[in-house]
Design an enzyme around this catalytic site. Structure first.
Site, short mmCIF file in Angstrom:
data_model
loop_
_atom_site.label_atom_id
_atom_site.label_comp_id
_atom_site.label_asym_id
_atom_site.label_seq_id
_atom_site.Cartn_x
_atom_site.Cartn_y
_atom_site.Cartn_z
N GLY A 424 65.08 22.77 30.00
CA GLY A 424 63.65 22.14 31.14
C GLY A 424 62.59 21.84 29.75
N GLY A 426 59.25 19.10 31.65
CA GLY A 426 58.39 18.62 32.61
C GLY A 426 57.28 18.63 32.55
N GLY A 429 55.78 20.79 29.91
CA GLY A 429 55.94 20.89 28.11
C GLY A 429 57.45 21.50 28.32
CB THR A 430 59.95 21.04 26.03
OG1 THR A 430 59.20 19.53 25.88
CG2 THR A 430 61.37 20.93 25.48
CB VAL A 431 61.35 25.61 28.72
CG1 VAL A 431 62.01 26.70 28.76
CG2 VAL A 431 60.60 25.56 29.37
CE LYS A 445 55.44 27.24 29.55
NZ LYS A 445 55.01 27.52 31.12
CG ASP A 539 53.22 23.69 39.63
OD1 ASP A 539 53.13 23.56 40.98
OD2 ASP A 539 53.33 23.19 39.19
#
Ligand SMILES: *[C@@H]1O[C@H](CO)[C@@H](O)[C@H](O)[C@H]1NC(C)=O
Ligand SMILES: *[C@@H]1O[C@H](CO)[C@@H](O)[C@H](O)[C@H]1NC(C)=O
Ligand SMILES: *[C@@H]1O[C@H](CO)[C@@H](O)[C@H](O)[C@H]1NC(C)=O
Ligand SMILES: *[C@@H]1O[C@H](CO)[C@@H](O)[C@H](O)[C@H]1NC(C)=O
Ligand SMILES: *[C@@H]1O[C@H](CO)[C@@H](O)[C@H](O)[C@H]1NC(C)=O
Ligand SMILES: *[C@@H]1O[C@H](CO)[C@@H](O)[C@H](O)[C@H]1NC(C)=O
Ligand SMILES: *[C@@H]1O[C@H](CO)[C@@H](O)[C@H](O)[C@H]1NC(C)=O
Ligand SMILES: *[C@@H]1O[C@H](CO)[C@@H](O)[C@H](O)[C@H]1NC(C)=O
Ligand SMILES: *[C@@H]1O[C@H](CO)[C@@H](O)[C@H](O)[C@H]1NC(C)=O
Ligand SMILES: *[C@@H]1O[C@H](CO)[C@@H](O)[C@H](O)[C@H]1NC(C)=O
Ligand SMILES: *[C@@H]1O[C@H](CO)[C@@H](O)[C@H](O)[C@H]1NC(C)=O
Length: 741
Positions: A424, A426, A429-431, A445, A539
């Site tokens: 993922g 977004g 950040g990055t997962v 993450k 969120d």
């Protein structure tokens, strides 16, 4: 055929003659003494007059009637050819000949040598040979000064061809060595066969003692040799007749007068001789006769490679600057001092290598230390110390399973953050998907930069989230603070996001949707009611609701979450969230309350109901924003036109859809304080679910889902749940949650 024999007593002839001349160089004679006779040098101890010789044995008579004058040994007729100070002199001796008398048939002897005149000297045994030339010649030599011992040889030849050219091997010519110490001898010549069966044209035999090197036999000599011809003969001389031991150095008659001279006893002759010491040369028989040799003048005299310095009797070799060694060609010679340069070079190189090694070591050490420092810095910057404190000082009931990972562990877990591991990406950040050290699948993450001023909050978030053990929250397993950006490690949720399932074509039943909604609401209510520090997710959206393999909702991404201190019912923050889900009031006022989550959740509810995208820019303007479109549709009574068909399969479904729609509508109120609390929403949804499953059963709240919140919060929440179903009471109990504007 040749014969060499010793015959006691011989006969007939004694032949020899001598003539000589000499030559010299340097001061070879005392002052006032002529140094030569004719072409022959006469060195002392030889002399031409009484005061010029050592003793009468060394008298040389110079006969001026010859031209050039000829020297003769003493008063004899033995001509001297030359004299050397090494103990030799050459004389000319006459060849003795014997020819057959035609008339009488007798042999006649043609030549004899004086037997007495060589008294103090003797013929050289090594350099002379007794030689006979003839074709039926038996020649003997008898030593008269001893025991009359004789030596001789036989030469035969039948014809010219039988004579070997160049060698005295008994055919036409024979040779034999002469005995030692010959001073007085007679030579006799006889025939072996009385000249029968011989080459009659050769009637003469010739015998002589001559220097071996000077006589080369030729066939012609059988005929061309003349009687009375002279041949050179070598005579050894010495200072008669003592040995070195007998001759006293202090005696006036001692011959070795020169300094740096030596006395030695010759092998073949009685008497002694003198020699200059090594390093000197000249005439050892004369005072000051031995002069130092300047060996440095002639390169052949010294073996210096570079510099030669003469010393008395010797010389020294040395090397110029920049060289070392003994300077001798046979020794070390002169070696350029590059060995020093090499030494320095080697030393310097070694030094440099060591230095480089050291520097390299230092470099890596520093680098490593810097890395460690950097890690520590990040750790501090990321609130590691606070976090450690908070995670560490909690008692058993509050301590969580969360732990602090090292950077290496996570690097290994993600295969060095391999692109293929990304699950993922977004705004947060990055997962990455990874395998944690204890072999469980985790999601890691990589957050965006943490604002240093918000470290405290970040730490609190991590602390709290790590302690949330709710089945509908993605569990935070730990974090890593050693990297520049903090890394968070979550449990891995396998089935993707709610968004994927709503919009990805998966057919989710209404029942599932309703359960997901209820679960999500439950989580949010749980977070909002966390007693001491309520958590606002900020969120909420379908992409942040993950589903596991059983479609159980897992709320994730608390990256934007804010903790709301109790004494601060509302807080101003930078507006943050996702368009389409964003609370319009929050957008307007920048004031964050938990009612913002309620609005966002309302949008998710609508999304679940309609299966439509929250924002559709390709649709007509009134349909672009799903929330607005939904509200207007609801107002116009067109609810079931926009609800996804699959959600309405029965009347019960329709009833529930309707109720959820009404709940959504409330959630989407423009004013936050008109919206229901999350708790209320959760209970309502739970109620709708339970009624659908068991219409006859009264609403019963499920405790299971909300137990085990951290410490105090747990108790108060539990209390809140168990003590009331009343909205107003809940508001009292949780004033901060309902205290929006
Ligand atoms: C020199 O030689 C000649 C001829 O051989 C001889 O007559 C003369 O006596 C010699 N002189 C001396 C001094 O021996
Ligand atoms: C001495 O005489 C011999 C024979 O005549 C000759 O070979 C030799 O070179 C002479 N030596 C000197 C030093 O004159
Ligand atoms: C010896 O006699 C021969 C002939 O028988 C003759 O040819 C020769 O010349 C004579 N020699 C002498 C020295 O008389
Ligand atoms: C030696 O021989 C020659 C000729 O061969 C002769 O003239 C001379 O007289 C001889 N000398 C003696 C001493 O016999
Ligand atoms: C040499 O021999 C002769 C004859 O035999 C003799 O008279 C003379 O004394 C001898 N000389 C020496 C030095 O032996
Ligand atoms: C050597 O010979 C001579 C004569 O030729 C003789 O008088 C003398 O006795 C001999 N000496 C010996 C030891 O035979
Ligand atoms: C050699 O020959 C001569 C005559 O030719 C003779 O008189 C003499 O006896 C002979 N001698 C020997 C030893 O045979
Ligand atoms: C021997 O013969 C050679 C060649 O003909 C000559 O040169 C030489 O002088 C001769 N030797 C003597 C001692 O006569
Ligand atoms: C040799 O030496 C002895 C003893 O010293 C002496 O009697 C004799 O005369 C010497 N002979 C000569 C030729 O000098
Ligand atoms: C005499 O001395 C020279 C130089 O010292 C040496 O070369 C030579 O062999 C010596 N001669 C003898 C016969 O010892
Ligand atoms: C000369 O000197 C060299 C080395 O300096 C030494 O080996 C040698 O024996 C010396 N020679 C003499 C005659 O002293």
């Amino acid at each position: 055929m040749s014969i060499s024999c010793r015959i006691t007593v011989g006969a007939i002839l004694a032949v020899l003659a001598a003539f000589s001349s000499s030559s010299s160089s340097q001061p070879v004679t005392p002052a006032g003494c002529p140094s030569s006779c004719g072409e022959v040098t006469i060195p002392y101890p030889f002399g031409l007059s009484e005061d010029c010789y050592l003793n009468p044995s060394f008298l040389i008579t110079c006969n001026d009637t010859f031209s050039p004058p000829k020297p003769f040994l003493r008063k004899s007729n033995i001509e001297v050819a030359n004299i050397s100070l090494e103990g030799e002199l050459r004389i000319y001796t006459y060849v003795g000949s014997s020819c057959k008398n035609n008339q009488s048939g007798d042999w006649t002897t043609n030549s004899t040598i004086s037997k007495t005149q060589l008294s103090s000297f003797s013929f050289s045994t090594t350099k002379n040979r007794f030689t006979a030339v003839g074709c039926d010649t038996l020649a003997t030599v008898t030593i008269l000064n001893g025991d009359n011992s004789s030596s001789g040889c036989l030469s035969m030849c039948n014809n010219y061809d039988s004579v070997s050219q160049g060698s005295c091997d008994g055919f036409g010519c024979c040779q034999t060595a002469i005995p030692k110490n010959i001073r007085n001898y007679t030579i006799s010549v006889g025939t072996y066969r009385n000249l029968t069966d011989v080459w009659v044209s050769i009637p003469c035999s010739h015998v002589f003692i001559a220097e071996e090197a000077s006589f080369k036999f030729s066939k012609d000599n059988l005929t061309n040799m003349q009687p009375h011809e002279s041949v050179p003969t070598v005579v050894d001389w010495a200072v008669w007749n003592e040995t070195c031991a007998g001759a006293s150095e202090i005696s006036s008659s001692y011959a070795c007068k020169a300094d740096n001279s030596l006395c030695y006893d010759p092998q073949d002759i009685n008497g002694y001789r003198c020699n200059c010491s090594q390093g000197y040369r000249g005439n050892p028989y004369m005072t000051n006769g031995c002069q130092d040799i300047n060996e440095c003048v002639d390169p052949n005299d010294n073996e210096c490679e570079k510099i030669c310095v003469n010393t008395p009797g010797n010389y020294t070799c040395s090397c110029p600057g920049g060289f070392h060694g003994d300077g001798r060609r046979s020794g070390e010679g002169c070696i350029r001092n590059e060995s020093l340069v090499v030494k320095i070079t080697v030393g310097v190189s070694a030094g440099i290598i060591v230095l480089l090694f050291f520097v390299g070591f230092l470099y890596f050490w520093m680098k490593r230390r810097n890395l460690i420092r950097l890690k520590e810095k990040y750790f501090k910057q990321n609130g590691g110390l606070l976090l450690q404190q908070q995670l560490g000082n909690g008692d058993a009931s509050t301590s969580s399973n969360a732990r602090i990972f090292t950077a290496e562990e996570l690097k290994k877990a993600t295969g060095n953050y391999n692109e293929s591991r990304i699950v993922g990406r977004g705004g947060y950040g990055t997962v990455y998907k990874g395998i944690s050290p204890n072999k469980t699948v985790v999601a890691i993450k990589k957050s965006k930069q943490v604002d240093p001023t918000q470290v405290q909050q970040f730490v609190n978030e991590v602390t709290i989230l790590s302690q949330i053990n709710h089945r509908n929250v993605v569990k935070l397993l730990g974090c890593c603070l050693e990297t520049e950006v903090p890394l968070l490690v979550y449990e891995f949720v396998s089935n993707g996001t709610l968004f994927d399932h709503i919009h990805g074509g998966t057919k989710m039943s209404w029942e599932t949707r309703l359960r997901i909604a209820a679960e999500t609401a439950g989580v949010l209510s749980y977070l909002h009611s966390a007693a001491s520090i309520p958590i606002i997710h900020r969120d909420i959206k379908s992409t942040n609701i993950l589903l596991d393999e059983n479609y159980v909702a897992k709320v994730s991404d608390f990256g934007a979450s804010r903790l709301v201190p109790l004494d601060q019912a509302e807080m101003s923050t930078l507006v943050q969230g996702t368009l389409g889900y964003l609370d319009p009031e929050y957008l307007r006022t920048s004031t964050l309350t938990e009612k913002s989550d309620v609005y966002s959740f309302g949008v998710v509810l609508v999304e679940l109901l309609t299966g439509k995208m929250v924002l559709s820019f390709d649709k007509p303007e009134e349909e672009r924003c799903l929330a607005m479109y939904f509200l207007s549709s609801l107002k116009e009574g067109r609810l079931f036109q926009i609800v996804e068909d699959s959600n309405v399969k029965s009347d019960d479904d329709a009833q529930q859809v309707k109720e959820v729609a009404m709940l959504s509508k409330r959630c989407l109120r423009m004013r936050g304080d008109e919206r229901p609390t999350m708790k209320e929403v959760a209970m309502k949804l739970e109620g709708i679910r339970v009624m659908a499953q068991h219409p006859w059963v009264a609403v019963e709240l499920n405790h299971e889902e909300t137990h085990n919140l951290l410490g105090e919060a747990f108790k108060s929440l539990d209390h809140a749940y168990t003590s009331t179903t009343n909205e107003s009471m809940m508001d009292q109990l949780l004033p901060s949650m309902s205290g929006g504007r």
